[in-house]
Design an enzyme around this catalytic site. Structure first.
Site, PDB file in Angstrom:
ATOM      1  CG  ASP A 106      -4.312   9.244 -12.117  1.00  0.00           C
ATOM      2  OD1 ASP A 106      -4.742   8.588 -11.146  1.00  0.00           O
ATOM      3  OD2 ASP A 106      -5.051   9.829 -12.932  1.00  0.00           O
ATOM      4  CD  GLU A 123      -4.577   4.072  -1.111  1.00  0.00           C
ATOM      5  OE1 GLU A 123      -4.726   4.471   0.064  1.00  0.00           O
ATOM      6  OE2 GLU A 123      -5.468   4.143  -1.973  1.00  0.00           O
ATOM      7  CG  ASP A 165      -1.972   1.038   1.198  1.00  0.00           C
ATOM      8  OD1 ASP A 165      -3.085   0.719   0.784  1.00  0.00           O
ATOM      9  OD2 ASP A 165      -1.678   2.186   1.595  1.00  0.00           O
ATOM     10  CG  ASN A 207      -5.098  11.243  -4.993  1.00  0.00           C
ATOM     11  OD1 ASN A 207      -4.412  11.428  -5.989  1.00  0.00           O
ATOM     12  ND2 ASN A 207      -5.670  10.075  -4.746  1.00  0.00           N
ATOM     13  CG  HIS A 258      -7.892  12.597  -8.151  1.00  0.00           C
ATOM     14  ND1 HIS A 258      -7.914  11.529  -7.283  1.00  0.00           N
ATOM     15  CD2 HIS A 258      -8.862  13.444  -7.727  1.00  0.00           C
ATOM     16  CE1 HIS A 258      -8.860  11.711  -6.382  1.00  0.00           C
ATOM     17  NE2 HIS A 258      -9.451  12.871  -6.623  1.00  0.00           N
TER      18      HIS A 258
END
Length: 301
Positions: free
Chosen positions: A194, A220, A177, A185, A190
């Protein structure tokens, strides 16, 4: 026009073709050898239309046919198309030569029409298979990272557990994770998130063997499935991945994203679970332990 040799040639994106031959009952000719050749070696592929050679001694031969015209029977090459793309080649050879006559000319025309129809139907069938394969690939891939998705992980893990149990092999799973991903974010948007997801996914691909799979299971969170790998192999691999991510230096819209860290949990079959659910839960619990102990670390079940 009696035929003895029907060959379907696969045409690749590298503009080469390879031949697979089928001999019909009663054939008196040998099969073609399975050899690769380029589009320039076949007049049908070059001209994108059927190429008929009635007299090999005087007419233009394709390069993929033997250069000895005295040993070549009459033949026909028909390209296989679908949606404007060349997919293959249909190659037919005559059983025996026949004298020229109006009846034989009609027979040749009929054969050409039939071969063209077969090539068209073959092209449609191949195109449909490609669409099916594409849709299947899209259904098991994460579009952002290109890694496999949760659906594929669950299906693959079920099969690999059965194989590991049958052959008494080890199997390990690593779940990981990205630490503080929500902060990325929320702070930079975002788009920045990404970039981090794609870069971590790319890094994971460099740490998997041919038999391993890397997946993005959601958000994630990622997983790696390592068939025939014990905890003694999986735990150091997880540590190498952690260190590799820690070394990433990413930018978004002119901003440094700072240090990217991950937490990882490792579990193995059969010590920590014998079913997909129990094994994934064991790895997830180890992941939560790694996070609770400060993140940016590996924990084993």
């Amino acid at each position: 026009m009696p035929l003895s040799n029907v060959s379907v040639l696969n045409y690749s994106r590298e503009r080469t073709a390879s031949c697979i031959s089928f001999i019909l009952p009663g054939s008196i000719w040998r099969a073609l050898q399975a050899e690769a050749f380029t589009v320039q070696d076949c007049w049908a592929l070059r001209q994108t239309q059927a190429h008929w050679v009635g007299d090999p001694r005087t007419e233009l031969l394709c390069g993929h046919v033997t250069s000895d015209s005295s040993s070549v029977p009459s033949y026909l090459c028909v390209p296989v198309f679908a949606q404007g793309e060349t997919l293959g080649l249909l190659h037919l050879r005559r059983v025996k030569e026949e004298s020229a006559s109006p009846e034989n000319a009609d027979s040749i025309d009929s054969c050409l029409n039939l071969a063209t129809a077969v090539a068209e139907e073959t092209g449609l069938a191949l195109a449909n298979l490609r669409v099916r394969d594409t849709l299947h690939e899209q259904s098991i891939r994460d579009p952002l990272t290109g890694l496999y998705n949760r659906r594929f992980l669950e299906e693959f893990l079920l099969r690999e557990l059965a194989r590991a149990d049958r052959k008494k092999h080890a199997l390990s799973i690593i779940t990981l994770d990205i630490d503080h991903f929500k902060r990325i974010n929320d702070t930079l948007g975002h788009g920045a998130g990404d970039i981090v997801l794609r870069r971590v996914g790319l890094l994971l691909q460099g740490y998997v063997r041919e038999s391993d799979i890397a997946c993005r299971v959601g958000g994630e969170e990622f997983s790696l499935l390592l068939p025939e790998a014990s905890m003694q192999i999986a735990a150091p691999r997880a540590e190498n991945i952690r260190a590799g991510v820690h070394e990433l230096r990413l930018k978004y819209d002119g901003h440094n994203l700072g240090a990217i860290t991950i937490s990882l949990g490792v579990a193995a079959f059969p010590e920590h679970g014998t079913t997909p659910d129990t094994l994934i839960r064991a790895a997830d619990q180890a992941l939560y332990d790694a996070k609770s102990r400060g993140r940016d670390r590996v924990a084993s079940a």
